[in-house]
Design an enzyme around this catalytic site. Structure first.
Site, PDB file in Angstrom:
ATOM      1  N   PRO A   1      -3.308   0.757  18.877  1.00 12.11           N
ATOM      2  CA  PRO A   1      -2.998  -0.072  17.652  1.00 12.11           C
ATOM      3  C   PRO A   1      -3.169   1.100  16.295  1.00 12.11           C
ATOM      4  O   PRO A   1      -2.909   0.990  15.312  1.00 12.11           O
ATOM      5  CB  PRO A   1      -4.002  -1.100  17.455  1.00 12.11           C
TER       6      PRO A   1
ATOM      7  N   TYR B   1      -8.746   5.504   7.793  1.00 12.18           N
ATOM      8  CA  TYR B   1      -8.816   5.976   9.197  1.00 12.18           C
ATOM      9  C   TYR B   1      -9.707   7.195   9.183  1.00 12.18           C
ATOM     10  O   TYR B   1      -9.619   8.223   8.530  1.00 12.18           O
ATOM     11  CB  TYR B   1      -7.466   6.378   9.650  1.00 12.18           C
TER      12      TYR B   1
ATOM     13  N   LYS C   1       1.932   0.272  14.955  1.00  7.23           N
ATOM     14  CA  LYS C   1       3.219   0.364  15.274  1.00  7.23           C
ATOM     15  C   LYS C   1       3.805  -0.932  16.066  1.00  7.23           C
ATOM     16  O   LYS C   1       4.792  -1.176  16.428  1.00  7.23           O
ATOM     17  CB  LYS C   1       3.667   1.462  16.266  1.00  7.23           C
TER      18      LYS C   1
ATOM     19  N   TYR D   1       4.560   6.602   9.595  1.00 12.00           N
ATOM     20  CA  TYR D   1       3.719   5.584   9.433  1.00 12.00           C
ATOM     21  C   TYR D   1       4.420   4.553   8.739  1.00 12.00           C
ATOM     22  O   TYR D   1       4.311   3.138   9.004  1.00 12.00           O
ATOM     23  CB  TYR D   1       2.262   5.847   8.458  1.00 12.00           C
TER      24      TYR D   1
ATOM     25  N   HIS E   1       0.847  -1.337  -0.025  1.00  8.74           N
ATOM     26  CA  HIS E   1      -0.001  -0.105   0.031  1.00  8.74           C
ATOM     27  C   HIS E   1       0.778   1.373   0.046  1.00  8.74           C
ATOM     28  O   HIS E   1       1.794   1.496   0.783  1.00  8.74           O
ATOM     29  CB  HIS E   1      -0.795   0.141   1.266  1.00  8.74           C
TER      30      HIS E   1
END
Ligand code: APR
Ligand code: PHB
Length: 394
Positions: free
Chosen positions: A291, A200, A295, A383, A72
């Site tokens: 979460p 998200y 990480k 990220y 991704h």
């Protein structure tokens, strides 16, 4: 029994460490209190940072990940009914791989066993002794008998509830933590994902996340109260709530049979030091993140990659410099991930105590990340994972 490195815990941290050491001819034994079936079924998160995927690939553990994992190059932040893409490839020059932690664990177990490695399941460690000497050992129960594993070093990769951290004397151990007044209800559904990239989503009713396991299987999460139980949620209620939170004009969520439903608690936690004598802590044994930043697994992998290199150097040259630097170097990345996970969590969740001012701040923050290249770059580099050199101790 005697080995070089005694490892407690066959989670991703313990297994990867054993695998990396074996690659350089260093012997280890992994003790795991649960059964192989249990460890291979446990549902956990599923995002591998660029560096984690590279470590698996380079060490020969990335074959199935490269075949089945989904690369991704961005995520969507959804808020106020609109979606905003964060382009990782353009902003940070890196991508992530969607590949479940459970699958990483299965791959590592298979590799260790095929190479003749010692991974003892149903072997519960109950005491670590002699960590202030050169010959520490781990006492454990296996097959109804009490046994002792002698080693040069002991690595506690035994998760948050393990025995490694409490072995460090109270006078030495320091901890820092945050509790959150919410948890995640996670579901796995037999339905193709409704999106190509993770979403998200911040909503007045609470956070929601759309992730996936494959082209045919979706993984979704809903923010729920901290003490909630999966049994309180019928499948219909779950889909209704997901529909409401993800609502965006021209977009709809595909529904399908739910095959798994469970509540994940949220916590931030760091223990120091990560070394006491010949005992080293790695992964969840030393730190927990909520979460939202994906990480947890990546920090565990970063800890043991560093520790493996330090142990390899020590066995090769008797030089202790890298081993001595481990606690400080590892903690730098740990605190970076703590800050990022806290940032993502507080920007996206609905805190029951939050007032209008707090809600408007969240929108302002999201709006900034969506519009500013500087802010989006910061999210993207965190990220996808910062390179190792950013955490080196001078
Ligand atoms: N003896 C032997 N094994 C033990 C003991 C013990 N006394 N105590 C705990 N264990 C085992 C657990 O059964 C578990 O399999 O240690 C293992 C620890 O594995 P994880 O909890 O997966 O921790 P870690 O390897 O550090 O991986 C961190 O897991 O919780 C997620 O989000 C987290 O993705 C992150 C990852
Ligand atoms: C998951 O796919 O389980 C997942 C993905 C991203 C997260 C957390 C969990 O931030």
């Amino acid at each position: 029994m005697r080995t070089s490195v005694a490892i407690i815990g066959a989670g991703p941290a313990g297994l990867l460490l054993s695998h990396l050491l074996a690659g350089e001819g260093i012997e280890s034994v992994v003790l795991e209190s649960r059964s192989r079936e249990y460890v291979e079924q446990r549902q956990r998160a599923g995002i591998l940072e660029h560096g984690t995927a590279e470590t698996l690939r380079k060490s020969g553990a990335g074959e199935r990940m490269d075949r089945e994992g989904l690369v991704h190059e961005g995520i969507e932040l959804r808020f106020a009914g609109d979606g905003h893409r964060i382009d990782f490839a353009a902003l940070a020059g890196r991508s992530v791989t969607v590949y479940a932690q459970t699958e990483v664990v299965k791959d590592l177990i298979a590799l260790r066993l095929a190479a003749g490695g010692d991974v003892l399941f149903d072997a519960e460690a109950y005491e670590i002794v002699g960590v202030e000497t050169d010959s520490p050992s781990v006492r454990y129960r296996h097959g109804g008998a009490e046994q002792e594993l002698h080693a040069d070093v002991v690595v506690a990769a035994d998760g948050f509830h393990g025995i490694g951290r409490p072995t460090i004397p109270d006078s030495v151990l320091r901890t820092a933590s945050r509790e959150y007044p919410y948890a995640w209800l996670g579901i796995t559904a037999q339905v193709p994902p409704s999106t190509d990239e993770l979403i998200y989503c911040r909503h007045e009713r609470g956070f929601a996340l759309h992730s996936m396991r494959s082209a045919l299987v979706s993984r979704l999460y809903l923010q729920v109260p901290a003490d909630d139980d999966a049994a309180n949620w019928s499948d219909e209620q779950v889909w209704n709530e997901l529909d409401r939170r993800f609502e965006k004009r021209g977009w709809s969520l595909r529904h399908g049979p739910i095959t798994e439903k469970s509540v994940t608690p949220m916590r931030s936690f760091v223990a120091e030091p990560m070394r006491y004598g010949q005992l080293f802590l790695a992964g969840d044994a030393a730190h927990i993140v909520p979460p939202t930043g994906a990480k947890g697994l990546n920090l565990a992998a970063a800890d043991v990659t560093l520790l493996a290199d330090a142990l390899i150097e020590w066995y090769r040259s008797k030089d202790t410099a890298m081993l001595d630097a481990y606690p400080e170097t590892a903690l730098r990345r740990v605190w970076r991930a703590q800050q990022f996970s806290y940032f993502m969590t507080s920007m996206l969740h609905r805190d029951p105590a939050m007032d209008e001012y707090g809600a408007r701040l969240q929108i302002a923050e999201l709006d900034y990340v969506a519009r500013s290249t500087a802010a989006a770059t910061s999210l993207a580099e965190n990220y996808t994972g910062l390179p190792r050199k950013s955490f080196q101790v001078p």
